[in-house]
Write a protein that holds these residues in place. Structure first.
Motif, PDB file in Angstrom:
ATOM      1  N   ARG A   1       3.225 -18.925  -6.780  1.00 51.46           N
ATOM      2  CA  ARG A   1       2.766 -19.833  -5.726  1.00 51.46           C
ATOM      3  C   ARG A   1       2.310 -19.104  -4.464  1.00 51.46           C
ATOM      4  O   ARG A   1       1.822 -19.729  -3.519  1.00 51.46           O
ATOM      5  N   LYS A   2       2.432 -17.773  -4.439  1.00 53.77           N
ATOM      6  CA  LYS A   2       2.115 -17.049  -3.214  1.00 53.77           C
ATOM      7  C   LYS A   2       1.680 -15.635  -3.562  1.00 53.77           C
ATOM      8  O   LYS A   2       2.246 -14.991  -4.451  1.00 53.77           O
ATOM      9  N   LEU A   3       0.669 -15.151  -2.851  1.00 49.39           N
ATOM     10  CA  LEU A   3       0.220 -13.765  -2.965  1.00 49.39           C
ATOM     11  C   LEU A   3       0.163 -13.158  -1.572  1.00 49.39           C
ATOM     12  O   LEU A   3      -0.478 -13.710  -0.674  1.00 49.39           O
ATOM     13  N   SER A   4       0.830 -12.020  -1.407  1.00 48.68           N
ATOM     14  CA  SER A   4       0.737 -11.262  -0.152  1.00 48.68           C
ATOM     15  C   SER A   4       0.260  -9.862  -0.497  1.00 48.68           C
ATOM     16  O   SER A   4       0.876  -9.179  -1.325  1.00 48.68           O
ATOM     17  N   PHE A   5      -0.819  -9.432   0.150  1.00 50.89           N
ATOM     18  CA  PHE A   5      -1.435  -8.143  -0.166  1.00 50.89           C
ATOM     19  C   PHE A   5      -1.728  -7.388   1.112  1.00 50.89           C
ATOM     20  O   PHE A   5      -2.232  -7.954   2.090  1.00 50.89           O
ATOM     21  N   THR A   6      -1.433  -6.103   1.105  1.00 51.88           N
ATOM     22  CA  THR A   6      -1.868  -5.199   2.161  1.00 51.88           C
ATOM     23  C   THR A   6      -2.667  -4.083   1.508  1.00 51.88           C
ATOM     24  O   THR A   6      -2.183  -3.413   0.596  1.00 51.88           O
ATOM     25  N   GLY A   7      -3.895  -3.895   1.979  1.00 48.45           N
ATOM     26  CA  GLY A   7      -4.757  -2.880   1.400  1.00 48.45           C
ATOM     27  C   GLY A   7      -6.176  -3.033   1.909  1.00 48.45           C
ATOM     28  O   GLY A   7      -6.424  -3.620   2.970  1.00 48.45           O
ATOM     29  N   SER A   8      -7.118  -2.539   1.148  1.00 52.13           N
ATOM     30  CA  SER A   8      -8.512  -2.521   1.588  1.00 52.13           C
ATOM     31  C   SER A   8      -9.132  -3.907   1.538  1.00 52.13           C
ATOM     32  O   SER A   8      -8.730  -4.770   0.749  1.00 52.13           O
ATOM     33  N   THR A   9     -10.145  -4.098   2.372  1.00 54.47           N
ATOM     34  CA  THR A   9     -10.872  -5.369   2.378  1.00 54.47           C
ATOM     35  C   THR A   9     -11.554  -5.600   1.037  1.00 54.47           C
ATOM     36  O   THR A   9     -11.592  -6.729   0.528  1.00 54.47           O
ATOM     37  N   GLU A  10     -12.096  -4.552   0.449  1.00 56.11           N
ATOM     38  CA  GLU A  10     -12.780  -4.689  -0.838  1.00 56.11           C
ATOM     39  C   GLU A  10     -11.852  -5.248  -1.906  1.00 56.11           C
ATOM     40  O   GLU A  10     -12.194  -6.208  -2.616  1.00 56.11           O
ATOM     41  N   VAL A  11     -10.663  -4.668  -2.035  1.00 54.60           N
ATOM     42  CA  VAL A  11      -9.700  -5.155  -3.024  1.00 54.60           C
ATOM     43  C   VAL A  11      -9.210  -6.545  -2.632  1.00 54.60           C
ATOM     44  O   VAL A  11      -9.037  -7.425  -3.494  1.00 54.60           O
TER      45      VAL A  11
ATOM     46  N   PRO B   1       0.820  -1.210   0.000  1.00 52.51           N
ATOM     47  CA  PRO B   1       0.000   0.000   0.000  1.00 52.51           C
ATOM     48  C   PRO B   1       0.856   1.263   0.000  1.00 52.51           C
ATOM     49  O   PRO B   1       2.084   1.203   0.113  1.00 52.51           O
ATOM     50  N   TRP B   2       0.170   2.412  -0.075  1.00 53.31           N
ATOM     51  CA  TRP B   2       0.878   3.685  -0.165  1.00 53.31           C
ATOM     52  C   TRP B   2       1.205   4.304   1.187  1.00 53.31           C
ATOM     53  O   TRP B   2       2.019   5.208   1.276  1.00 53.31           O
ATOM     54  N   ASN B   3       0.578   3.828   2.283  1.00 54.98           N
ATOM     55  CA  ASN B   3       0.700   4.579   3.533  1.00 54.98           C
ATOM     56  C   ASN B   3       2.014   4.344   4.279  1.00 54.98           C
ATOM     57  O   ASN B   3       2.456   5.212   5.030  1.00 54.98           O
ATOM     58  N   PHE B   4       2.633   3.192   4.086  1.00 57.01           N
ATOM     59  CA  PHE B   4       3.951   2.924   4.674  1.00 57.01           C
ATOM     60  C   PHE B   4       4.842   2.369   3.563  1.00 57.01           C
ATOM     61  O   PHE B   4       5.057   1.153   3.478  1.00 57.01           O
ATOM     62  N   PRO B   5       5.351   3.229   2.688  1.00 61.80           N
ATOM     63  CA  PRO B   5       6.004   2.766   1.458  1.00 61.80           C
ATOM     64  C   PRO B   5       7.220   1.876   1.667  1.00 61.80           C
ATOM     65  O   PRO B   5       7.483   0.998   0.854  1.00 61.80           O
ATOM     66  N   LEU B   6       7.962   2.099   2.743  1.00 61.96           N
ATOM     67  CA  LEU B   6       9.137   1.265   3.003  1.00 61.96           C
ATOM     68  C   LEU B   6       8.788   0.053   3.840  1.00 61.96           C
ATOM     69  O   LEU B   6       9.092  -1.084   3.467  1.00 61.96           O
ATOM     70  N   ALA B   7       8.148   0.261   4.977  1.00 59.43           N
ATOM     71  CA  ALA B   7       7.936  -0.825   5.936  1.00 59.43           C
ATOM     72  C   ALA B   7       7.074  -1.942   5.376  1.00 59.43           C
ATOM     73  O   ALA B   7       7.301  -3.115   5.675  1.00 59.43           O
ATOM     74  N   MET B   8       6.076  -1.596   4.549  1.00 57.18           N
ATOM     75  CA  MET B   8       5.255  -2.662   3.987  1.00 57.18           C
ATOM     76  C   MET B   8       6.024  -3.477   2.959  1.00 57.18           C
ATOM     77  O   MET B   8       5.746  -4.660   2.760  1.00 57.18           O
ATOM     78  N   GLY B   9       7.015  -2.855   2.317  1.00 61.68           N
ATOM     79  CA  GLY B   9       7.868  -3.610   1.411  1.00 61.68           C
ATOM     80  C   GLY B   9       8.809  -4.536   2.159  1.00 61.68           C
ATOM     81  O   GLY B   9       8.908  -5.729   1.852  1.00 61.68           O
TER      82      GLY B   9
ATOM     83  N   ARG C   1       0.563   2.760  -6.633  1.00 60.29           N
ATOM     84  CA  ARG C   1       0.699   3.784  -7.682  1.00 60.29           C
ATOM     85  C   ARG C   1       1.099   5.133  -7.110  1.00 60.29           C
ATOM     86  O   ARG C   1       1.880   5.879  -7.714  1.00 60.29           O
ATOM     87  N   LEU C   2       0.589   5.476  -5.925  1.00 62.78           N
ATOM     88  CA  LEU C   2       0.840   6.798  -5.360  1.00 62.78           C
ATOM     89  C   LEU C   2       2.240   6.943  -4.785  1.00 62.78           C
ATOM     90  O   LEU C   2       2.755   8.058  -4.676  1.00 62.78           O
ATOM     91  N   THR C   3       2.869   5.826  -4.401  1.00 59.05           N
ATOM     92  CA  THR C   3       4.167   5.913  -3.706  1.00 59.05           C
ATOM     93  C   THR C   3       5.150   4.857  -4.205  1.00 59.05           C
ATOM     94  O   THR C   3       5.615   4.017  -3.429  1.00 59.05           O
ATOM     95  N   PRO C   4       5.518   4.890  -5.476  1.00 53.82           N
ATOM     96  CA  PRO C   4       6.450   3.873  -5.984  1.00 53.82           C
ATOM     97  C   PRO C   4       7.925   4.193  -5.752  1.00 53.82           C
ATOM     98  O   PRO C   4       8.773   3.305  -5.842  1.00 53.82           O
ATOM     99  N   LEU C   5       8.246   5.458  -5.451  1.00 52.47           N
ATOM    100  CA  LEU C   5       9.649   5.879  -5.449  1.00 52.47           C
ATOM    101  C   LEU C   5      10.458   5.192  -4.362  1.00 52.47           C
ATOM    102  O   LEU C   5      11.614   4.803  -4.578  1.00 52.47           O
TER     103      LEU C   5
END
Length: 497
Positions: A239-249, A166-174, A194-198
């Protein structure tokens, strides 16, 4: 902020952006997106374009998966100690580049520099933690109950993993995803927000410098997330998906992952209740509320969303909280002393404003803030509301902004009912002087995490995750690496039986 400091920040910004790779990082090289597509990255404090980055297509995503698949066998066989040393070097490199990473996060996400520096430290710790976990992958050997065979249980890497941050913690979530994946022996394709790729692009450079081999980490920014990552989830090599974001997505991604029966980790939305029980230390509760609500501008899944205060303490708590909120300094995150920066984009600010307006329409009284300011940037003032009716949307939806909404209760049972009245269950906060009451809350609140007399509990050494529709799996701690490991059982015939 002095002129000298402003000039220094401007020089650092220009130097940093000029040196930053803005392509796709695939198979150890930087490349353009197919067709040369690019998209803009904006500074939410000004609305100005910081730079443009390569805009990955589905073909680019498949190229990244090709690279991850080719690298998987060799990386999976790499000695745990070697993987550990690479992650340790990455920790040291992130620590050394903390100021650059912090400035980049502030520029593209909006949080104050002080908080961005805190995230740089926090994000680096995941690399250090999983450097240590890499050499501690468990297994066991035992005698079967009937004594006629032996049971060998071992672990092996799941395989190529798609990581969506997600965009809210660009480093730590990576780092929270890349760290355990690499420690376990998995290769990855990282799709940053998309909002925080840098920040993710700079992290890719740092990981390469630390010795991560080509193809092990691939980074593909894109403005079309579904079109780009969709094919990855349909490919049997993933073989694996890890996602952090909204429940809807997250629901949509789970459905897409079902076709290949992918291992999934889902860290989804939150609707955190903040309970102040009758015996609470009000000053401690107010300090906890400030941390739980205004850290990261409220743009966190762990942010307190509903403040439930015992009626006997409500007046004192509200008065003291409003006094503290008045001390918050709003402004561009690069300015000295700023404690609340801009929200990430206009869409996010509009949602926060809508939720506040809806609460007022349902009887809420605005004690502070509540009005969108004039001027550039996506700022929203720190806001305190009381008395929002039960049908107000902010009781059900994540606010993701600097808004406190206070409701009252009279009994512990009423508080628990109010707290659990949500489809989500990521984190809860409880303030009480009674250990017994705290332990009771831990048993009856429907939550994956509980902050007991604490407004911030995120820690790389602790398992992060929720229950109900707040997600599946855990990140961090010993549990974090298990998400990237398969359990293999070998039944051994005993020759002497």
């Amino acid at each position: 902020m002095t002129t000298t400091t402003a000039q220094d920040i401007t020089r650092r910004k220009e130097t940093l952006l000029a040196s930053l790779h803005t392509g796709l990082y695939i198979d150890g090289t930087w490349r353009d997106a197919s067709g040369g597509r690019r998209f803009e990255v904006e500074d939410p404090a000004t609305g100005d374009v910081l730079t443009t980055v390569a805009d990955a297509t589905a073909d680019d995503a498949m190229a990244a998966l090709d690279a991850a698949h080719r690298a998987q066998a060799a990386w999976g066989r790499t000695a745990p100690r070697e993987r550990s040393e690479i992650l340790r070097r990455a920790f040291e490199a992130v620590t050394a580049r903390a100021d650059d990473l912090a400035l980049l996060m502030t520029l593209e996400m909006g949080k104050p520099l002080a908080e961005a520096r805190g995230e740089a430290t926090y994000g680096a710790e995941f690399l250090r933690w999983f450097a240590e976990e890499a050499v501690r992958t468990p297994g066991r050997y035992s005698i079967a109950p009937d004594g006629r065979s032996r049971v060998l249980v071992t672990k092996r890497p799941v395989g190529p993993s798609v990581l969506i941050t997600p965009w809210n913690f660009p480093l730590a979530m990576g780092t929270r995803k890349i760290g355990p994946a690499l420690a376990a022996g998995c290769t990855v394709v990282l799709k940053p927000a998309r909002l925080t790729p840098l920040t993710s692009l700079l992290l890719a450079d740092i990981l390469a410098e630390a010795g991560v081999p080509a193809g092990v980490v691939n980074v593909i920014p894109t403005s079309q997330a579904g079109e780009t990552t969709g094919p990855l989830l349909k490919d049997p090599r993933t073989r694996k998906l890890s996602f952090t974001g909204s429940t809807e997505v997250g629901r949509g991604l789970l459905a897409a992952a079902a076709d290949q029966v992918l291992r999934t980790s889902m860290e989804l939305g939150g609707n955190a209740p903040f309970l102040v029980l009758a015996d609470a230390d009000v000053d401690a509760a107010v300090a906890g509320a400030m941390a739980a609500k205004f850290r990261n501008g409220g743009e966190a899944c762990t942010a307190a969303n509903r403040f439930l205060v015992h009626s006997a303490l409500a007046e004192e708590f509200t008065e003291k909280l409003v006094a503290k909120v008045r001390e918050i300094l709003v402004g561009p995150g690069v300015q000295d002393g700023v404690t609340l920066g801009a929200l990430v984009e206009e869409k996010q600010r509009s949602k926060v404003a809508e939720l506040v307006d809806d609460a007022v329409a349902h009887g809420a009284r605005v004690l502070l803030g509540g009005t969108v300011p004039d001027g550039p940037g996506w700022f929203y003032p720190p806001t305190v509301l009381t008395g929002a009716g039960p049908r107000a949307r902010l009781h059900r939806e994540e606010i993701f902004g600097p808004v406190v909404s206070i409701s009252t209760f009279t009994t512990e049972e009423e508080a628990v009912t109010m707290a659990n009245d949500t489809e989500l269950g990521l984190i809860s906060f409880v303030f009480t002087r009674s250990l017994d009451a705290g332990l009771r809350m831990a048993e009856v609140l429907e939550t994956g995490m509980l902050g007991l007399n604490s407004g911030v509990i995120s820690n790389p050494a602790a398992p992060f995750g929720g229950v109900k529709q707040s997600g599946l799996g855990r990140e961090g701690s010993h549990e974090g690496i298990e998400e990237y490991l398969e359990t293999v059982y070998v039944g051994i015939a005993h020759p002497h039986v």
